[in-house]
Write a protein that holds these residues in place. Structure first.
Motif: not given
Length: 315
Positions: A190-204
């Motif tokens: 769900h963090t990945d879901d949100a990051a994609k919609v918000l246009g943010r890049a998070l480390p795995r």
């Protein structure tokens, strides 16, 4: 170190929560491969001082790491971001309420304080509906704080427990360590879901957090087949997951026979694929029919294993 910002934004410094998270992950990785020196070391020290200390040891650490990632994303969210639809028709605030709802079943099972209204049922969908209705009367900041405080209470209560202690949030009886890996996987997805919609890049997640999650997913395969009404019988598959945190497992398709690290025992089929893609597929992200994997041996059995893999995934 690369930071990916929204179009038109200035690249933030260490005051930006997502940047601090990226620095923290680099720090954890470098603590294994060799300590940073000079300016990098000073920057990492400054970045860590601006964040709550993370749980870095024990079986709770994988879940804690993904909670830290989601919290960094939420800390960087604008008021408009909180109203963005992320997944399942939920806004970001409603998604956080859903995470808090599922976490609350674990909190109740281990005696930790439960966020939100009293539990009406030990069931995810009902609890999610109740938590979303409750969150509708709160500010996004309060929803975030309630979710985070509950997650941290779960760490505190679970850490001294024997990892094999069975608990049954949602009516699923598994060891507490496995339930926290399930919480890690859902929070990660769900963090990945949100990051994609918000246009943010998070480390795995770091390798040490991916590996136990991958092991958990490998051990779930006979259960997902059983839940799908498929009898695995006395058959077994060899599962090889590539990339950092991966490995190889011998997986009997009988829930009474646990999966183990691959020792070369005979298997009817072999599946080789990327470790992160596999974990996400079990979490309901990716179509099993088109999932990129190398299949050997009984290809029909291998495809059946993949087709039933997401059976335990929920909203």
């Amino acid at each position: 170190m690369e930071h990916l910002s929204r179009p038109g934004e200035e690249v933030p410094g260490t005051s930006d929560p997502v940047t601090r998270l990226r620095l923290d992950v680099t720090s954890e990785t470098e603590s294994i491969t060799g300590a940073p020196s000079g300016a990098r070391a000073r920057l990492l020290t400054a970045a860590r001082s601006a964040r709550r200390p993370a749980v870095t040891t024990g079986f709770v650490s994988s879940f804690a790491g993904r909670v830290a990632a989601m919290d960094a994303l939420l800390a960087s969210a604008s008021p408009a971001d909180w109203t963005q639809k992320i997944v399942e028709g939920w806004t970001l605030q409603q998604l956080v309420a859903h995470l808090a709802a599922t976490d609350s079943l674990v909190a109740a099972a281990i005696g930790a304080p439960v966020a939100g209204p009293p539990l009406a049922a030990n069931e995810v969908l009902t609890r999610t509906a109740d938590m979303i209705a409750y969150a509708d009367g709160l500010t996004p900041e309060r929803t975030r704080a309630d979710w985070l405080d509950q997650a941290e209470a779960i760490y505190a209560h679970a850490a001294p427990m024997e990892p094999s202690t069975p608990i049954d949030p949602g009516g699923m009886s598994f060891p507490v360590a496995d339930h926290l890996l399930a919480r890690m996987l859902e929070t990660w997805i769900h963090t990945d879901d949100a990051a994609k919609v918000l246009g943010r890049a998070l480390p795995r997640p770091i390798t040490e957090h991916i590996r136990p999650t991958a092991d958990f997913c490998a051990r779930l395969l006979p259960w997902t087949m059983l839940l799908s009404g498929v009898d695995g019988g006395d058959r077994a598959v060899r599962l090889t997951l590539t990339g950092p945190g991966g490995g190889a497992w011998h997986v009997p398709l009988d829930v009474a026979r646990p999966a183990t690290p691959d020792d070369g025992s005979p298997a009817h089929a072999a599946i080789t694929c990327d470790v992160v893609a596999f974990c996400f597929m079990l979490g309901g992200r990716g179509a099993p029919a088109t999932f990129p994997a190398q299949l050997e041996g009984d290809a029909e059995l291998a495809r059946l294993v993949l087709a039933t893999a997401p059976a335990l995934s929920g909203p």
